[in-house]
Design an enzyme around this catalytic site. Structure first.
Site, PDB file in Angstrom:
ATOM      1  N   ASN A  38       0.852  -1.194   0.000  1.00  0.00           N
ATOM      2  CA  ASN A  38       0.000   0.000   0.000  1.00  0.00           C
ATOM      3  C   ASN A  38       0.884   1.240   0.000  1.00  0.00           C
ATOM      4  OD1 ASN A  38      -0.326  -1.325   2.856  1.00  0.00           O
ATOM      5  ND2 ASN A  38      -0.920   0.750   3.306  1.00  0.00           N
ATOM      6  N   ASP A  39       0.667   2.196   0.851  1.00  0.00           N
ATOM      7  CA  ASP A  39       1.255   3.538   0.709  1.00  0.00           C
ATOM      8  C   ASP A  39       2.720   3.583   0.268  1.00  0.00           C
ATOM      9  OD1 ASP A  39      -1.022   3.608   2.245  1.00  0.00           O
ATOM     10  OD2 ASP A  39      -0.075   4.489   3.986  1.00  0.00           O
ATOM     11  N   GLN A  55       4.622   0.312   2.077  1.00  0.00           N
ATOM     12  CA  GLN A  55       3.965  -0.598   3.018  1.00  0.00           C
ATOM     13  C   GLN A  55       3.855  -1.944   2.340  1.00  0.00           C
ATOM     14  OE1 GLN A  55       2.257   0.503   6.445  1.00  0.00           O
ATOM     15  NE2 GLN A  55       4.337   1.097   5.929  1.00  0.00           N
ATOM     16  N   SER A  99       3.404   3.735   7.837  1.00  0.00           N
ATOM     17  CA  SER A  99       3.953   4.678   6.849  1.00  0.00           C
ATOM     18  C   SER A  99       4.855   5.751   7.455  1.00  0.00           C
ATOM     19  CB  SER A  99       2.817   5.349   6.087  1.00  0.00           C
ATOM     20  OG  SER A  99       2.317   4.421   5.161  1.00  0.00           O
ATOM     21  N   GLU A 222      -4.774  10.746   7.283  1.00  0.00           N
ATOM     22  CA  GLU A 222      -3.591   9.900   7.143  1.00  0.00           C
ATOM     23  C   GLU A 222      -2.595  10.534   6.164  1.00  0.00           C
ATOM     24  OE1 GLU A 222      -5.187   5.480   7.955  1.00  0.00           O
ATOM     25  OE2 GLU A 222      -5.551   6.121   5.922  1.00  0.00           O
TER      26      GLU A 222
END
Ligand code: FRU
Length: 490
Positions: A38-39, A55, A99, A222
């Site tokens: 992810n991120d 991530q 993150s 976020e």
């Protein structure tokens, strides 16, 4: 010292990655190759190369115990895979290395700042998760976690700030100091971005609340990023539980750009402009880097949380990044276009000028799935103009411009999704008497659309069979277009 958990992740990568056939991966959009990503994290220039972490769960195509995967590039086109950089292997991050960001230190070391996640069982048997900001220092491959982690913990939060939702530090340097912005949940239950400062990037103190949602722009905020661009101070955040607003903001996890000026007395951002960052179905948690030649380049996770997991069976990876984009502020708006490095991958130009389009037509040479296509519709009187890409008899991703409404609608219903997830998105663009420019980047599993020199961008994952490479044009009424297409090769 390499922990057992990091060693295991690296061993797994080194066994599994070579087994992934390269033709199965996107041609120029980054994935983990295996596992889940992810991120984007730690997007930074270090010793004249661009490092990107992400991530990462190397072991499966689902989110789990977050590690940091690692790649680097010099041209944003070709990424060299490096061994997994962080594993959740210490008391302060045993439940995840969430993150964060990275920066080059004056002594030539690379400093990573990330969120360490730790779960505790409370006396009543329930579990509580604590998030605090940690540091690791390294040489571009090996990173040593700081002995005094966490360096920013709940004790530094402003009154009522949540110790459970406190994450995603983005570090930057300004003047003689280091700063970091991090997401937090305020006593009103909605998100804020907190600003911290430090003289040495190791020892930190709270400075101010840079911006907060006040329950207007979703809940927890976020993945903040904060920088100066074209004379404006710009904050990018990814709010959770946003409520839709017109065609600007969508429900759920989304992205928000706030631009204005930083007030050094209050330490807050005085807002002049707000907008979504991307108007597609798949875009979250963007992060930027400043290039050697002064460009602000952004990359994001090309996915929304609300539709994770729906890929056709058999792919060894889940999660892709957008292609890196250069940002600009123009007339107060955030503009974004693919970085110019992409032009070096262009091959075989096909160009058609002053083509009249009414009923559906294809143009000789205009087809393909790994392409860079720009279509200019000349000013005119027509009800709609439509481009269908990644098409065969049963598939097609459809982009429709409606000059009367001033909107673009993208429909990927027939793009290979194995589930009936949300497949359409409509957004506003300038009306300009029917004149519109659309640049389309297609890759094996994605479509990125840039409208009117990047005034709007929209990102979509598509899982259409790769043999579906047709492109056609149609209009309600008569439209006149110019089209230029390049095949892309890497
Ligand atoms: C955003 C996010 C971050 C967190 C990470 C965990 O997508 O929820 O806030 O650090 O993902 O993987």
């Amino acid at each position: 010292m390499t922990s057992e958990r990091l060693r295991a992740a690296r061993k797994y990568e080194s066994e599994k990655l070579p087994q992934v056939p390269s033709g199965i991966l996107p041609a120029y959009h980054l994935t983990g190759g295996i596992g889940w990503i992810n991120d984007p994290n730690g997007f930074s220039r270090y010793k004249n190369e661009y490092h990107l972490f992400f991530q990462y769960n190397p072991y499966d195509v689902h989110w789990d115990a977050m590690h940091w995967g690692h790649v680097k590039t010099t041209d944003f086109l070709h990424w060299e895979r490096l061994p997994c950089a962080l594993a959740p292997d210490r008391e302060f991050d045993k439940d995840g290395c969430f993150s964060g960001s990275a920066i080059e230190l004056p002594d030539g070391k690379h400093l990573i700042m990330y969120t360490g996640v730790r779960k505790e069982t409370l006396p009543d048997g329930t579990q509580a998760e604590y998030q605090a900001q940690c540091i690791a220092v390294g040489d571009g491959t090996e990173y040593e976690k700081f002995s005094q982690n966490p360096v920013i913990d709940a004790g530094m939060l402003p009154p009522g700030g949540s110790a459970h939702d406190f994450r995603d530090p983005k570090i930057f340097e300004k003047g003689e100091k280091y700063y970091a912005v991090a997401g937090n949940r305020c006593p009103d239950g909605s998100g804020a971005v907190l600003l911290f400062e430090s003289d040495d990037a190791l020892s930190w103190k709270f400075r101010s609340v840079l911006a907060s949602s006040g329950n207007r722009h979703g809940r927890m905020w976020e993945c903040p990023d904060f920088f100066t661009l074209d004379g404006k101070d710009v904050l990018l955040v990814s709010p959770q539980e946003m409520n839709a607003k017109g065609l600007e903001f969508i429900d759920g996890n989304t992205t928000l750009c706030l631009a204005g000026s930083f007030n050094p007395v209050t330490g807050s951002l005085e807002r002049e402009h707000e907008q979504a960052i991307d108007y597609g179905l798949d875009f979250y948690a963007p992060q930027t880097v400043l290039t050697a030649d002064g460009r602000r380049v952004m990359i994001a996770w090309m996915q929304y949380w609300d539709s994770v997991g729906y890929t056709p069976e058999g792919l060894p990876f889940f999660g892709q990044m957008t292609f890196p984009r250069e940002l600009k502020i123009h007339n107060g708006r955030l503009y974004q276009m693919p970085v110019s490095e992409l032009e070096s991958a262009r091959r075989e130009k096909t160009e058609h000028r002053n083509v009249t389009v009414s009923s559906e037509i294809s143009l000789p040479g205009i087809s393909g799935r790994i392409i860079d296509l720009t279509v200019n519709v000349l000013p005119g009187n027509y009800e709609y103009f439509r481009i269908t890409v990644a098409a065969d008899n049963t598939h097609g991703t459809v982009i429709t411009y409606n000059p009367g409404k001033g909107t673009v609608l993208v429909d990927r219903t027939l793009s290979g999704s194995p589930k009936d997830i949300l497949n359409t998105r409509e957004f506003c663009v300038s009306k300009k008497e029917g004149k519109i420019e659309m640049r389309i980047l297609l890759d094996r599993y994605s479509l990125e659309l840039f409208v009117n020199a990047g005034s709007q961008a929209a990102s979509f994952t598509i899982y259409t069979p790769l043999s579906a490479d047709g492109i056609s044009f149609s209009a309600g009424g008569t439209a006149v277009i110019n089209a230029v297409k390049y095949n892309l090769e890497f």
